[in-house]
Design a protein around this motif. Structure first.
Motif, short mmCIF file in Angstrom:
data_model
loop_
_atom_site.label_atom_id
_atom_site.label_comp_id
_atom_site.label_asym_id
_atom_site.label_seq_id
_atom_site.Cartn_x
_atom_site.Cartn_y
_atom_site.Cartn_z
N GLY A 189 0.88 -1.35 -0.27
CA GLY A 189 -0.11 -0.06 0.07
C GLY A 189 0.64 1.38 -0.07
O GLY A 189 1.95 1.28 -0.49
N VAL A 190 0.29 2.42 0.33
CA VAL A 190 0.91 3.61 0.79
C VAL A 190 2.30 3.71 1.60
O VAL A 190 2.13 2.85 2.44
N PHE A 191 3.33 4.32 0.94
CA PHE A 191 4.50 4.29 1.60
C PHE A 191 5.53 2.97 1.54
O PHE A 191 6.29 2.47 2.15
N GLN A 217 -7.31 1.33 8.57
CA GLN A 217 -6.70 0.25 8.20
C GLN A 217 -6.14 0.06 6.97
O GLN A 217 -5.05 -0.53 6.77
N SER A 218 -6.77 0.76 5.87
CA SER A 218 -6.24 0.86 4.69
C SER A 218 -5.05 1.66 4.26
O SER A 218 -4.13 1.59 3.34
N GLY A 219 -4.61 2.59 5.46
CA GLY A 219 -3.54 3.38 5.36
C GLY A 219 -3.71 4.42 4.46
O GLY A 219 -2.52 5.35 4.20
N SER A 235 -6.30 12.49 4.17
CA SER A 235 -6.35 11.55 3.08
C SER A 235 -4.98 11.70 2.46
O SER A 235 -4.36 12.57 1.99
N PHE A 236 -4.26 10.36 1.87
CA PHE A 236 -3.14 10.56 1.12
C PHE A 236 -3.52 10.21 -0.28
O PHE A 236 -4.27 9.50 -0.77
N ASN A 237 -2.73 10.75 -1.10
CA ASN A 237 -2.62 10.21 -2.69
C ASN A 237 -1.80 8.74 -2.61
O ASN A 237 -1.23 8.63 -1.54
N LEU A 242 0.03 14.29 0.89
CA LEU A 242 -1.56 14.65 1.23
C LEU A 242 -2.37 15.15 0.02
O LEU A 242 -2.00 16.09 -0.66
N ILE A 243 -3.62 14.71 0.13
CA ILE A 243 -4.64 15.34 -0.62
C ILE A 243 -4.82 16.63 -0.11
O ILE A 243 -5.26 16.86 1.08
N VAL A 244 -4.71 17.79 -0.68
CA VAL A 244 -5.12 19.04 -0.47
C VAL A 244 -6.63 19.34 -0.65
O VAL A 244 -6.96 19.08 -1.72
#
Length: 361
Positions: A189-191, A217-219, A235-237, A242-244
């Protein structure tokens, strides 16, 4: 006996074993961590004490049970302890750490291969096990001006969310190069591509010190709660940025509730906050944070309503009011200071008075 002992000695925090069969409690008036084998959840009197960890000399603020059955302890006396269960006996590992002030926050990484503690000396320490020396060593994260009051690993285990009384939240990379094989190689997933340590990925300025943080949980989301009552969700892209979004959509003062001491995601769409309402608060977090309800009945109150069998009790069930949780037997009379997820639809809460309650979601 168990209930009267806990009420007399008071509590700081609690944590659950991976199988949910045991609970460790930080005892405020004794500087001990007591481990209990759990009987009936809502009947604390059926619990049986099986161990006491006595190495700390002052109050234990950090108590975390890893997925592979280790216990992390952090104390006001500046010390950090890691215990392993060997043949039903808790054995203490050697921990190498040079720390100047109290341990305030901390937890295990999702895979249990490293842990983090936040301190009153404005530093966080990431601890990892060195096989060749048979001890826990550390690397410092030194990017705050004041106490680190909240620590949380992202589900990847490769980055940390850290919050401070300097009124900032920071997302920091935490991959230990000399221990890189201990990272979760299956995570996608992310990172997933993070390979650095101490790199500040995100900084968020708040208008109050940070009480609690958590990742879903999804990160792909996280939330931050400040002592002023402000709570923010971001929220993350896919690339971890970060989603602005409009600040008004990110930030909320939940008018139906008081400030939260702790927050946890139950799942990707539900957040639980606990604090001065003395009852858990449910928030819907899709797409933005919104108040859902306050959980009125803990398990003990549910059992009491069902046991009475009266028409009045039946009306309480259908009205959703149940027993008053302010009652000394069935709820919290002071602010909730700790919340843990027991299962997908059950949480536990505790307060400084020594009361532990269970709430069905």
């Amino acid at each position: 006996m168990t209930e009267s002992y806990l009420r007399q000695q008071k509590l700081v925090t609690h944590t659950w074993s991976p199988d949910g069969q045991f609970v460790a409690l930080s005892i405020k008036n004794t500087s001990n961590a007591d481990i209990y084998k759990v009987g009936q959840l809502e009947k604390v009197g059926t619990w049986q004490k099986v161990s006491t960890l006595k190495d700390a000399s002052q109050q234990i603020n950090v108590l975390s049970w890893s997925v592979d059955n280790k216990i992390l302890i952090g104390s006001d006396d500046r010390s950090v302890y890691v215990y392993r269960n060997i043949n039903n006996t808790w054995s203490k590992d050697l921990v190498i750490i040079t720390n100047e002030k109290a341990i305030l926050s901390g937890e295990w990484a999702p895979n249990g291969q490293k842990c983090v503690v936040g301190t009153a000396c404005h530093k966080a320490f990431v601890l990892f096990f060195e096989e060749k020396n048979n001890w826990w060593h550390n690397q410092q994260i030194n990017c705050f001006y004041s106490s680190v009051t909240a620590c949380r690993f992202h589900p990847s285990g490769r980055v940390l969310g850290l919050g401070s009384t300097d009124q900032t939240f920071k997302l920091v990379s935490c991959v230990i190069q000399e221990n890189i094989n201990s990272e979760d190689q299956s995570y996608t997933g992310v990172f997933k591509d993070i390979k650095t340590f101490g790199e500040i990925l995100v900084t968020i300025n708040l208008n109050g010190w940070v009480n609690s943080i958590d990742f879903n949980q999804s990160g792909n989301k996280f939330a931050v709660a400040a002592h002023t009552g402000l709570i923010k969700q971001y929220s993350f892209n896919n690339d971890g940025s970060l989603i602005v979004d409009d600040e008004d959509k990110n930030a909320s003062y939940i008018k139906e509730t008081k400030p939260f001491n702790k927050i946890i995601y139950l799942n990707d769409s539900t957040l639980v906050g606990v604090g001065y309402d003395r009852k858990p608060v449910l928030l819907n977090c899709e797409p933005t944070l919104k108040f859902t309800s306050i959980i009125e009945k803990c398990l003990a109150a549910e059992g009491e309503v069902q046991k009475s069998g009266s028409i009045a009790a039946a009306k309480q069930i259908f009205s959703g009011k149940g027993q008053k949780t302010e009652d000394d037997k069935f709820g919290h009379q002071t602010a909730i200071t700790c919340v843990n997820k027991v299962s997908d639809n059950l949480i536990s809460t505790s307060d400084v008075n020594g009361i532990i309650n269970f709430w069905r979601i």
